[in-house]
Enzyme design. Sequence first.
Site, PDB file in Angstrom:
ATOM      1  N   ASP A   1       3.036   5.945  -7.599  1.00 45.65           N
ATOM      2  CA  ASP A   1       4.246   5.600  -6.954  1.00 45.65           C
ATOM      3  C   ASP A   1       5.364   5.482  -7.677  1.00 45.65           C
ATOM      4  O   ASP A   1       6.697   5.736  -7.344  1.00 45.65           O
ATOM      5  CB  ASP A   1       4.147   4.497  -6.220  1.00 45.65           C
ATOM      6  CG  ASP A   1       3.193   4.453  -4.970  1.00 45.65           C
ATOM      7  OD1 ASP A   1       3.337   5.262  -4.282  1.00 45.65           O
ATOM      8  OD2 ASP A   1       2.536   3.334  -4.798  1.00 45.65           O
TER       9      ASP A   1
ATOM     10  N   HIS B   1      -2.295  -1.238 -11.350  1.00 44.49           N
ATOM     11  CA  HIS B   1      -2.964  -0.640 -10.377  1.00 44.49           C
ATOM     12  C   HIS B   1      -4.137  -1.511 -10.274  1.00 44.49           C
ATOM     13  O   HIS B   1      -4.806  -1.880 -11.451  1.00 44.49           O
ATOM     14  CB  HIS B   1      -3.438   0.713 -10.625  1.00 44.49           C
ATOM     15  CG  HIS B   1      -3.973   1.431  -9.137  1.00 44.49           C
ATOM     16  ND1 HIS B   1      -5.342   1.483  -9.003  1.00 44.49           N
ATOM     17  CD2 HIS B   1      -3.273   2.225  -8.222  1.00 44.49           C
ATOM     18  CE1 HIS B   1      -5.436   1.882  -7.941  1.00 44.49           C
ATOM     19  NE2 HIS B   1      -4.295   2.713  -7.461  1.00 44.49           N
TER      20      HIS B   1
ATOM     21  N   HIS C   1       0.842  -1.183   0.060  1.00 43.69           N
ATOM     22  CA  HIS C   1      -0.074   0.104   0.018  1.00 43.69           C
ATOM     23  C   HIS C   1       0.875   1.319  -0.120  1.00 43.69           C
ATOM     24  O   HIS C   1       1.193   1.770  -1.039  1.00 43.69           O
ATOM     25  CB  HIS C   1      -0.997   0.091   1.191  1.00 43.69           C
ATOM     26  CG  HIS C   1      -2.077   0.910   1.236  1.00 43.69           C
ATOM     27  ND1 HIS C   1      -2.281   1.470   0.133  1.00 43.69           N
ATOM     28  CD2 HIS C   1      -2.855   1.213   2.174  1.00 43.69           C
ATOM     29  CE1 HIS C   1      -3.255   2.405   0.372  1.00 43.69           C
ATOM     30  NE2 HIS C   1      -3.697   2.106   1.664  1.00 43.69           N
TER      31      HIS C   1
HETATM   32  N1  ACO Z   1       4.791  -5.733 -13.304  1.00 45.98           N
HETATM   33  C1  ACO Z   1       4.871  -6.859 -13.949  1.00 45.98           C
HETATM   34  N2  ACO Z   1       3.432  -7.477 -14.112  1.00 45.98           N
HETATM   35  C2  ACO Z   1       2.503  -7.027 -13.383  1.00 45.98           C
HETATM   36  C3  ACO Z   1       2.623  -5.804 -12.619  1.00 45.98           C
HETATM   37  C4  ACO Z   1       3.829  -5.367 -12.473  1.00 45.98           C
HETATM   38  N3  ACO Z   1       3.851  -4.119 -11.830  1.00 45.98           N
HETATM   39  N4  ACO Z   1       1.296  -5.554 -12.159  1.00 45.98           N
HETATM   40  C5  ACO Z   1       0.387  -6.460 -12.377  1.00 45.98           C
HETATM   41  N5  ACO Z   1       1.235  -7.437 -13.479  1.00 45.98           N
HETATM   42  C6  ACO Z   1       0.834  -8.786 -14.177  1.00 45.98           C
HETATM   43  C7  ACO Z   1       0.436  -9.959 -13.181  1.00 45.98           C
HETATM   44  O1  ACO Z   1       1.662 -10.853 -13.075  1.00 45.98           O
HETATM   45  C8  ACO Z   1      -0.524 -10.313 -13.810  1.00 45.98           C
HETATM   46  O2  ACO Z   1      -0.025 -11.217 -15.145  1.00 45.98           O
HETATM   47  P1  ACO Z   1      -0.993 -12.629 -15.549  1.00 45.98           P
HETATM   48  O3  ACO Z   1      -1.970 -12.297 -16.081  1.00 45.98           O
HETATM   49  O4  ACO Z   1      -0.086 -13.053 -16.452  1.00 45.98           O
HETATM   50  O5  ACO Z   1      -0.908 -13.644 -14.271  1.00 45.98           O
HETATM   51  C9  ACO Z   1      -1.586  -9.430 -14.339  1.00 45.98           C
HETATM   52  O6  ACO Z   1      -0.592  -8.272 -14.597  1.00 45.98           O
HETATM   53  C10 ACO Z   1      -2.556  -8.897 -13.299  1.00 45.98           C
HETATM   54  O7  ACO Z   1      -1.781  -8.771 -12.256  1.00 45.98           O
HETATM   55  P2  ACO Z   1      -2.860  -8.561 -10.535  1.00 45.98           P
HETATM   56  O8  ACO Z   1      -1.684  -9.008  -9.613  1.00 45.98           O
HETATM   57  O9  ACO Z   1      -3.719  -9.501 -10.950  1.00 45.98           O
HETATM   58  O10 ACO Z   1      -3.349  -7.301 -10.871  1.00 45.98           O
HETATM   59  P3  ACO Z   1      -3.789  -6.655  -9.345  1.00 45.98           P
HETATM   60  O11 ACO Z   1      -5.005  -5.497  -9.825  1.00 45.98           O
HETATM   61  O12 ACO Z   1      -4.569  -7.587  -8.374  1.00 45.98           O
HETATM   62  O13 ACO Z   1      -2.723  -5.810  -8.515  1.00 45.98           O
HETATM   63  C11 ACO Z   1      -0.830  -4.351  -8.026  1.00 45.98           C
HETATM   64  C12 ACO Z   1      -2.367  -4.445  -8.824  1.00 45.98           C
HETATM   65  C13 ACO Z   1      -0.906  -4.905  -6.775  1.00 45.98           C
HETATM   66  C14 ACO Z   1      -0.811  -2.659  -7.833  1.00 45.98           C
HETATM   67  C15 ACO Z   1       0.008  -4.866  -9.175  1.00 45.98           C
HETATM   68  O14 ACO Z   1      -0.216  -4.167 -10.565  1.00 45.98           O
HETATM   69  C16 ACO Z   1       1.336  -4.495  -8.592  1.00 45.98           C
HETATM   70  O15 ACO Z   1       1.940  -5.384  -7.808  1.00 45.98           O
HETATM   71  N6  ACO Z   1       2.066  -3.603  -8.964  1.00 45.98           N
HETATM   72  C17 ACO Z   1       3.360  -3.415  -8.517  1.00 45.98           C
HETATM   73  C18 ACO Z   1       3.586  -2.655  -7.105  1.00 45.98           C
HETATM   74  C19 ACO Z   1       2.966  -1.167  -7.065  1.00 45.98           C
HETATM   75  O16 ACO Z   1       3.463  -0.348  -7.665  1.00 45.98           O
HETATM   76  N7  ACO Z   1       1.977  -0.920  -6.009  1.00 45.98           N
HETATM   77  C20 ACO Z   1       1.386   0.274  -5.819  1.00 45.98           C
HETATM   78  C21 ACO Z   1       0.021   0.579  -6.453  1.00 45.98           C
HETATM   79  S1  ACO Z   1      -0.408   2.227  -6.286  1.00 45.98           S
HETATM   80  C22 ACO Z   1      -0.947   2.504  -4.518  1.00 45.98           C
HETATM   81  O17 ACO Z   1      -1.024   1.456  -3.814  1.00 45.98           O
HETATM   82  C23 ACO Z   1      -0.659   3.926  -3.810  1.00 45.98           C
END
Ligand code: ACO
Length: 447
Positions: A367, A311, A272
């Site tokens: 971020d 996101h 988060h």
């Molecule tokens: N890099 C690479 N691949 C990614 C990323 C990423 N940053 N984010 C998602 N994916 C991929 C996943 O591996 C998944 O691939 P698949 O379908 O082949 O399995 C697909 O995209 C969907 O990912 P989910 O995890 O299901 O997406 P979710 O909506 O649950 O997650 C999250 C969102 C947690 C923000 C994710 O994108 C992530 O981990 N990002 C990196 C961390 C980050 O920047 N967090 C800050 C968020 S903003 C905030 O909180 C203020």
Amino acid sequence: MQDTDSRNSLTVTDNRTGQSYEIPIDLGAIRSADLRQIKVSPDDFGLLGYDPGYLNTASCKSQITYIDGDKGILRYRGYPIEQLAEKSTFLETAYLLIKGVLPDKERLAVWTYNIRHNTLTHSNVIKFMDGFRYDAHPMGILVGTVGALSTFYADAKNITDEESRKLQVRRLIGKIPTIAAMSYRHSMGFPYVLPEDDLSYTGNFLSMMFRMTEAHYKPNPVLEHALDVLLILHADHEQNCSTSAVRAVGSSGVDPYSALAAGCAALYGPLHGGANEAVIHMLKKIGSLDKVPAFIQSVKDGDGRLMGFGHRVYKNYDPRAKIIKKVAFEVFEETGRSPLLDIALELERIALEDDYFVNRKLYPNVDFYSGLIYQAMGFPLDMFPVLFAIGRVPGWLAQWTEQVQDQEQKIARPRQIYLGEEERAYMPIEVRPKNRIDEQKFGICRL
Ligand code: ACO
């Protein structure tokens, strides 16, 4: 032609019994409690919705923040985030979030005065803060100290008293930068700096953070403005993890300091409030521009994530990221360009053209650039989530205030699907057989 009532409803057939049910739809939602009538037998508890992480469960009705993740829209009380970031100030935006309208000149002046006159903490807060270990994480200090404020303001428990609520709102917005700066200075062993009335909200925070022996601290106006914009961008984001924590804890009727301490604790988590710090670690690990393609490939191969990308809600772009990128360039004009910025730009360029990221709708989030800005301003990495918390306080307070006044709200108490043991009789320890499997399962240490 169907009548309005049957059109605004859902007909569900339970294939276990063949029975059909009519469930009303209101505001695009069904009430999960209406599912309880769907039973296989009279003593059946009734159908539950199973929704870990609340992916598709509305926990409240709210008038504060609107997000359309597909279109990349974020609005506070109807005002687009782009306009607020460009034209408003953090304190004015805080007023908007909490009161629902933009203030006129006179009200803004009174509001600003009231916040300024609540920046000092009780001197015992300093003693309390001194009790933390020399290397305590500032976010841990924030969680503890915000919670401890409830012991200084016993009147805060009168949550049904509007005047008391307003006073606590002013106190929290006023004191949070003071506590945040103290948490940093404690970890550095620096003496605390008192708030100054003639500085802006962000200017005063920068002074309490960075003032050393100078007679009068003059904040750099570019950095002061950049920080103000960053606080505006973080001020609310509807029912995210920390806001849901504030609402869940607040639903017990506890005072707002205790509820906001829960929000700070939720924000402490790396998924988060900690992602901007993770971006800096990632950029440092990549180290140079020529290593960017290999890093992108490793992400695509499933070896970690591109931090600051993706996101849960925004599947087009994060509108805050666009604004932050512009602010980043303004800050770097002032502070000098960080080599990490070039790595970030190259990562973004490649990722936005790459099918892996395009197909998954992965774009830079808030971020991706915010950590670079904080770092250029001189904030240590472990202060990043604290800065996020300062920005989020008005949002938490607006949501808490809305909840307290919402007649439909009840104490948060989700259901569960129980998968544990059936009833079994207690066995005295003398006759209990040795159970090695449990020891392995729970990793019990032998002393
Ligand atoms: N890099 C690479 N691949 C990614 C990323 C990423 N940053 N984010 C998602 N994916 C991929 C996943 O591996 C998944 O691939 P698949 O379908 O082949 O399995 C697909 O995209 C969907 O990912 P989910 O995890 O299901 O997406 P979710 O909506 O649950 O997650 C999250 C969102 C947690 C923000 C994710 O994108 C992530 O981990 N990002 C990196 C961390 C980050 O920047 N967090 C800050 C968020 S903003 C905030 O909180 C203020």
